[in-house]
Scaffold this active site. Sequence first.
Site, PDB file in Angstrom:
ATOM      1  CG  HIS A  80       4.579   1.906  -1.064  1.00  0.00           C
ATOM      2  ND1 HIS A  80       5.523   2.701  -1.660  1.00  0.00           N
ATOM      3  CD2 HIS A  80       4.020   2.636  -0.082  1.00  0.00           C
ATOM      4  CE1 HIS A  80       5.535   3.892  -1.065  1.00  0.00           C
ATOM      5  NE2 HIS A  80       4.639   3.870  -0.105  1.00  0.00           N
TER       6      HIS A  80
HETATM    7 FE1  FES Z   1       6.338   2.427  -3.486  1.00  0.00          FE
HETATM    8 FE2  FES Z   1       8.689   1.459  -4.379  1.00  0.00          FE
HETATM    9  S1  FES Z   1       6.871   0.386  -3.949  1.00  0.00           S
HETATM   10  S2  FES Z   1       8.189   3.486  -3.817  1.00  0.00           S
END
Ligand code: FES
Length: 115
Positions: A80
Site C-alpha cells: 500500500h
Molecule cells: Fe500496507 Fe505495507 S503498506 S502492508
Amino acid sequence: VSYPDIVQLAGGKPVFVRHRTKKEIEEAQNVDVAKLPDPQPDSARVKKPEWLVVVGVCTHLGCIPLGHQGKFDGWFCPCHGSDYDTSGRIRQGPAPRNLEVPEYAFLSDTKIKIG
Ligand code: FES
C-alpha cells in the site's frame, strides 16, 4: 534481497541486517525527529551506526518491504505504498509505526545474535 541486506529468521520473522554507508547513516541522523510519524532518533534504533537491524515486516498489514527502494533510500512496501528511511522509520504511507528493532547483541564486530 541482495548484499548488503541479509534476511535472517528470528522467531519466524524476517530480519533485515543492513550495513549502512556513511551517506545512509547521515541521512538517518539528519532528520527533524519531531516531524516523523513515529518520532525516534536514529541513535535509539542502532547499537552501532554502521549496522541497522530491524524486523522486516511492514507495520501496516505485515508485508515484507523491499530494500533500497522508495523515496528515502530505505525500504518500500509495495502493498500500500509505505516508505521507510535508512533507519527503518516510517516516513510516508499508511504504516503507523517504524520497523521494529528486535532484541539483538553484538557477539563480536562481525557477529550478531538476534533474539
Ligand atoms: Fe500496507 Fe505495507 S503498506 S502492508
